[in-house]
Design an enzyme around this catalytic site. Sequence first.
Site, short mmCIF file in Angstrom:
data_model
loop_
_atom_site.label_atom_id
_atom_site.label_comp_id
_atom_site.label_asym_id
_atom_site.label_seq_id
_atom_site.Cartn_x
_atom_site.Cartn_y
_atom_site.Cartn_z
N LYS A 1 0.84 -1.20 0.00
CA LYS A 1 0.00 0.00 0.00
C LYS A 1 0.88 1.25 0.00
O LYS A 1 0.59 2.23 -0.70
CB LYS A 1 -0.94 -0.01 1.22
CG LYS A 1 -2.05 -1.05 1.08
CD LYS A 1 -2.88 -1.26 2.35
CE LYS A 1 -3.85 -2.43 2.15
NZ LYS A 1 -4.71 -2.71 3.30
N GLN B 1 -4.55 -1.62 9.51
CA GLN B 1 -4.46 -2.94 8.87
C GLN B 1 -4.99 -4.02 9.81
O GLN B 1 -4.61 -4.08 10.98
CB GLN B 1 -3.00 -3.22 8.48
CG GLN B 1 -2.80 -4.49 7.67
CD GLN B 1 -3.46 -4.46 6.29
OE1 GLN B 1 -3.65 -3.40 5.71
NE2 GLN B 1 -3.81 -5.62 5.77
N ASP C 1 -11.01 2.74 3.89
CA ASP C 1 -11.33 1.30 3.81
C ASP C 1 -12.83 1.08 3.67
O ASP C 1 -13.27 -0.02 3.34
CB ASP C 1 -10.87 0.58 5.10
CG ASP C 1 -9.56 -0.18 4.92
OD1 ASP C 1 -9.27 -0.61 3.79
OD2 ASP C 1 -8.85 -0.34 5.92
N1 GUN Z 1 -6.67 -6.90 6.04
C1 GUN Z 1 -6.99 -7.64 4.94
N2 GUN Z 1 -7.59 -6.85 4.03
C2 GUN Z 1 -7.68 -5.61 4.57
C3 GUN Z 1 -8.21 -4.38 4.09
O1 GUN Z 1 -8.75 -4.25 2.99
N3 GUN Z 1 -8.09 -3.33 4.94
C4 GUN Z 1 -7.52 -3.42 6.17
N4 GUN Z 1 -7.46 -2.32 6.93
N5 GUN Z 1 -7.02 -4.56 6.63
C5 GUN Z 1 -7.10 -5.65 5.83
#
Ligand code: GUN
Length: 294
Positions: free
Chosen positions: A53, A97, A120
């Site tokens: 990311k 995350q 998100d």
């Molecule tokens: N863990 C797995 N996928 C995601 C996501 O799309 N966002 C976040 N914050 N954590 C994750």
Amino acid sequence: MATLLDGKKTSSDIRIEIAEKVKIIKSKGGKIPHLAAILVGNDGASETYVSNKVKDCEQVGFTSTLKRFDNSVTEAELLKEVEAINNDPDIDGLIVQLPIPDHISVQKVTDMIKPEKDVDGFHPVNVGRMAKSLPSYISATPFGIMQLIERYKIETSGKHCVVIGRSDIVGSPMSILLSRKAYPGNCTVTLCHSRTKDIKAMTLQADIIIAALGIPEFLTGDMVREGAVVIDVGITRVEDSSKKSGFSLRGDVKFDEVAPKCSFITPVPGGVGPMTRASLLMNTLLAAEKSIYK
Ligand code: GUN
């Protein structure tokens, strides 16, 4: 033979479009979009996701900030950091995350993120706004799937869409999005899950199938009718000694059997996965432009 819904190419197009927009913002002396990510602990998969990311942000010209905490961080400390980022005017979007350690409530943390910065799309305000067809952040995988449908100009109005899987982050939002009065949308949606009696009877009536249950190769050729559109959200790692990594990725769809019957299908890898990554960038740009919450 089916047309492949190429997530690699489409996500690359989206990144180019975003990078162009950032160039224009820069040339006008505007504020550069800024994403903050919070990572707790040192789970290998989470490390990879978050570092991707951050890399994605750099690639399109965004600013990014990564805040790391040990597994021993308390809930109060984490909530305090979320609050600080909520109040930082330079930061447009924030993600925490997941997973986070069990002693911290995911719901409390998710709910603490300001809806305006919730790129998100996990905050109940954003989920509720999506359900009411109001402007909202849509979580990354559903947003990516909607983009694929739109960019390949797939007809959805009046179609029967069968979603398999009712997770909060994929199945449930896809069922809402495709039933909304919009494009993509206006589908008749059937949401199947682990208690559905006869999934095959449902999928055989589907014009569009979204397979998001996390069981490798669940959807077989005999479950799909000619001309269907099939979107495969599965990415399960299975042992594969022929690969350097020792594993390969399997979708929820038995591709070799299903693809010959489809009008459109996503490959795994290279379908939904890359679109998910691009979606976070789209949401961060929307946050910086204040497009959702004006
Ligand atoms: N863990 C797995 N996928 C995601 C996501 O799309 N966002 C976040 N914050 N954590 C994750």
